[in-house]
Design an enzyme around this catalytic site. Structure first.
Site, PDB file in Angstrom:
ATOM      1  N   HIS A   1      -1.921   1.131  -9.822  1.00  0.00           N
ATOM      2  CA  HIS A   1      -1.860   0.387  -9.054  1.00  0.00           C
ATOM      3  C   HIS A   1      -2.897  -0.831  -9.526  1.00  0.00           C
ATOM      4  O   HIS A   1      -3.917  -1.108  -9.125  1.00  0.00           O
ATOM      5  CB  HIS A   1      -2.801   0.445  -8.248  1.00  0.00           C
ATOM      6  CG  HIS A   1      -3.100   0.019  -6.733  1.00  0.00           C
ATOM      7  ND1 HIS A   1      -3.286   1.002  -5.876  1.00  0.00           N
ATOM      8  CD2 HIS A   1      -3.602  -0.849  -6.275  1.00  0.00           C
ATOM      9  CE1 HIS A   1      -4.449  -0.231  -5.003  1.00  0.00           C
ATOM     10  NE2 HIS A   1      -4.026  -1.432  -4.933  1.00  0.00           N
TER      11      HIS A   1
ATOM     12  N   ARG B   1       0.838  -0.840   0.233  1.00  0.00           N
ATOM     13  CA  ARG B   1       0.121  -0.323   0.564  1.00  0.00           C
ATOM     14  C   ARG B   1       1.024   1.015   0.252  1.00  0.00           C
ATOM     15  O   ARG B   1       1.844   0.991   0.119  1.00  0.00           O
ATOM     16  CB  ARG B   1      -0.812   0.085   1.087  1.00  0.00           C
ATOM     17  CG  ARG B   1      -2.399  -0.588   1.315  1.00  0.00           C
ATOM     18  CD  ARG B   1      -3.084  -0.106   0.591  1.00  0.00           C
ATOM     19  NE  ARG B   1      -4.912  -0.147   0.171  1.00  0.00           N
ATOM     20  CZ  ARG B   1      -5.165  -1.585  -0.585  1.00  0.00           C
ATOM     21  NH1 ARG B   1      -3.930  -1.593  -1.951  1.00  0.00           N
ATOM     22  NH2 ARG B   1      -5.786  -2.370  -0.472  1.00  0.00           N
TER      23      ARG B   1
END
Ligand code: NDP
Ligand code: OXD
Length: 312
Positions: free
Chosen positions: A275, A227
């Protein structure tokens, strides 16, 4: 009250396939798409990637929240998140193979010096660089859960020396396990290639910082697909520029989309991806979500119940 009503909310996912899935599998469920809440009192379930702060807390009859992702930090960052409601994350859901592909690509790209060969090709230069056998290369995997354990096992099958770090001990064939704060520095000191696939929690926020980069053997690589909140961008750039790291492949960033002014976009030894290490695109994601919804409705325990006391 009428039958179940599901609120779908995401700033990145197209609701159409999820709406079609529920229409096909659970036509009794009314599917509402944020921000069209209708009467908030109707909503019994939520299927969420991100939703503005306070919305979930404003639903008086909400029974459960299902995450569209494996991670849930983007949901519980809402200070008003109703912590007493059960929250279920996506467990695997067809993401595992993609995550492993991504991590292996990063490890192999650096291990086989592909960027150097690309640079040589641009100069029409035919030159063999010194090779390292995988048995002489140690890869450290931070996080040995659903994704990290698969990545570690596949790296071990490729012949790498693999070490892993987690909160609780693990027994995985070919993977040496390091645990918690006491095992961390030894783990880092051996990780020539570091793969980060931790969840973002209070414990792991900012973990990819100057202290960590300073404990690596030096001159190695980072593959970061956890993350964005794990990474201190300025510390990474300083580590690259100081040679503590040779190369980094990054899928997640403190701010997404990665701002145009970020130096990471143009750093010659950084590969940026938006991502995409894994995307919930397969039938496996659909069946994981619908299966969990049905289990919850039948009073059975769905998979992936989040333990909010540890944050994942
Ligand atoms: P899991 O919950 O299955 O695994 C988490 C792992 O991290 C566990 O091994 C856990 O230890 C370990 N861990 C957690 N906290 C700590 C800590 N403080 N110290 C040491 N180890 C810790 O998660 P998944 O594998 O399913 O997913 C991991 C993350 O991947 C997600 O949370 C998400 O952020 C990210 N992700 C990124 C995607 C992308 O496209 N880039 C896509 C999907 C997910 P233990 O086993 O002891 O509990
Ligand atoms: C996830 C993600 O958590 O896509 O599933 O990052």
């Amino acid at each position: 009250m009428a039958g179940p009503t599901l609120l779908f909310a995401s700033n990145i996912d197209d609701p159409a396939p999820w709406q079609a899935l529920f229409a096909r599998e659970r036509p009794d469920v009314e599917f509402r798409i944020f921000p069209d809440l209708g009467d908030p009192a109707d909503i019994t379930h939520a299927l969420v990637w991100r939703i503005p702060d306070g919305v979930l807390a404003s639903l008086p009859n909400l029974q459960a929240v299902f995450s569209l992702g494996a991670g849930i930090d983007q949901i519980i960052r809402d200070p008003a998140f109703p912590r007493e409601k059960p929250l279920f994350r996506l467990v695997d859901g067809g993401l595992r193979e993609q995550m492993t592909e991504y991590a292996l690509y990063g490890v192999l790209n650096w291990h086989r010096q592909m960027d150097r060969y690309r640079a040589q090709q641009a100069k029409r230069e035919w030159r063999m660089l010194e090779a390292v056998h995988p048995s002489q290369r140690t890869v450290g995997v931070m996080g040995l859960g659903v994704f990290g354990s698969d990545i570690a096992l596949k790296l071990a099958l490729l012949g790498f020396k693999v070490i892993g770090w987690s909160r609780t001990p693990k027994e995985l064939p070919g993977v040496e396990s390091f645990v918690g704060a006491e095992g961390f520095d030894t783990f880092l000191a051996r990780s020539e290639i570091l793969v980060n696939i931790l969840p973002l929690t209070d414990e792991t926020r900012g973990i990819l910082d100057a202290r960590l980069f300073g404990r690596l053997p030096g001159g190695g690589a980072l593959v970061h697909l956890g993350r964005g909140g794990h990474l201190i961008e300025a510390d990474l750039i300083a580590a690259l520029d100081a040679g503590k790291l040779d190369w980094a492949m990054l899928d997640v960033f403190p701010s997404e989309p990665l701002p145009a002014e970020s130096p990471l976009w143009v750093h010659p030894r950084v590969l940026v991806t938006p991502h995409i290490a894994a995307q919930a695109v397969s039938a496996a994601a659909e069946s994981a979500i619908i299966g969990n919804f049905n289990r919850f409705e039948r009073g059975e325990e769905p998979t992936g119940r989040v333990d909010l006391s540890v944050g994942y």
